[in-house]
Every structure is written in structure tokens, then in C-alpha cells.
Scaffold this motif. Structure first.
Motif: not given
Length: 116
Positions: A80-94
Motif C-alpha cells: 500500500r502506498h500513496f498514489d502520486i498520479q491520483w494526487l496530480i490528477m485531483n490536485w485542484s479538486y481535493w
């Protein structure tokens, strides 16, 4: 001297982003011109297992600035690890809509006490 900060968008899928990772980005009110936030764990919170806490300026220590949903974690068990690509894709929303994700800097090397 080599900078210890790297652009978030330059991370790839092979790199890890552990708790304690720092994010530095341009900001507006109620923050200062720039803010640094730290990635933290939320033990026992399955729905929002990670959060961001401001560690600079007037908002420093307000915990948390933003809870991040369970989908920010990928893998299972020991993988398990933090998903960097998720953060990049969702930066402006989350995280922060007033800053382009391309302006976000990351430092995932733990700070030594001598650097503070």
C-alpha cells in the motif's frame, strides 16, 4: 548545491511518497504568498486515511487542512502506498484549486533537525 524540492508533475509511478512528504506551492488568502503542507496519516480513518496539514504561515498546525479519500491509497497489504498520479490528477479538486499542479514542489526526504 542540489535542490531537495522536485516538481510534483515530474514524479513517476516508481517513486514513493511517504507520510511527512512536504508540498510547497503558491497560494492566496487566507494563506501567504506560498504555503508548505505536510502529508500525514489519519490512523483508524478508513474513509480518509491521509491528510494535508499546513506547516507554514498563519494556518500552520490547523489539523487537517484537507482529508484525502481512501482512493488516494493504492495497492494492498505491504504494498500500500500513496498514489502520486491520483494526487496530480485531483490536485485542484481535493487540495487547492487556486494553484496549477505544475507549480507544486515536493520534498519527500525527511527533514533533519539541523535544516530547521
Amino acid at each position: 548545491m542540489e535542490s531537495k524540492w522536485k516538481r510534483l508533475v515530474d514524479f513517476n509511478g516508481d517513486e514513493e511518497m511517504p507520510r511527512g512528504t512536504l508540498f510547497k506551492f503558491p497560494a492566496i488568502y487566507p494563506f501567504e504568498d506560498a504555503v508548505v503542507m505536510m502529508l500525514c496519516m489519519n490512523p483508524g480513518n478508513v474513509d480518509f486515511p491521509m491528510s494535508l496539514v499546513a506547516i507554514t504561515g498563519y494556518k500552520a498546525g490547523i489539523n487537517p487542512y484537507q482529508n484525502l479519500p481512501g482512493v488516494c491509497i493504492t495497492g494492498s497489504g505491504d504494498n500500500r502506498h500513496f498514489d502520486i498520479q491520483w494526487l496530480i490528477m485531483n490536485w485542484s479538486y481535493w487540495v487547492y484549486p487556486d494553484c496549477d499542479v505544475g507549480s507544486v514542489l515536493v520534498r519527500n526526504i525527511p527533514l533533519n533537525v539541523d535544516e530547521i
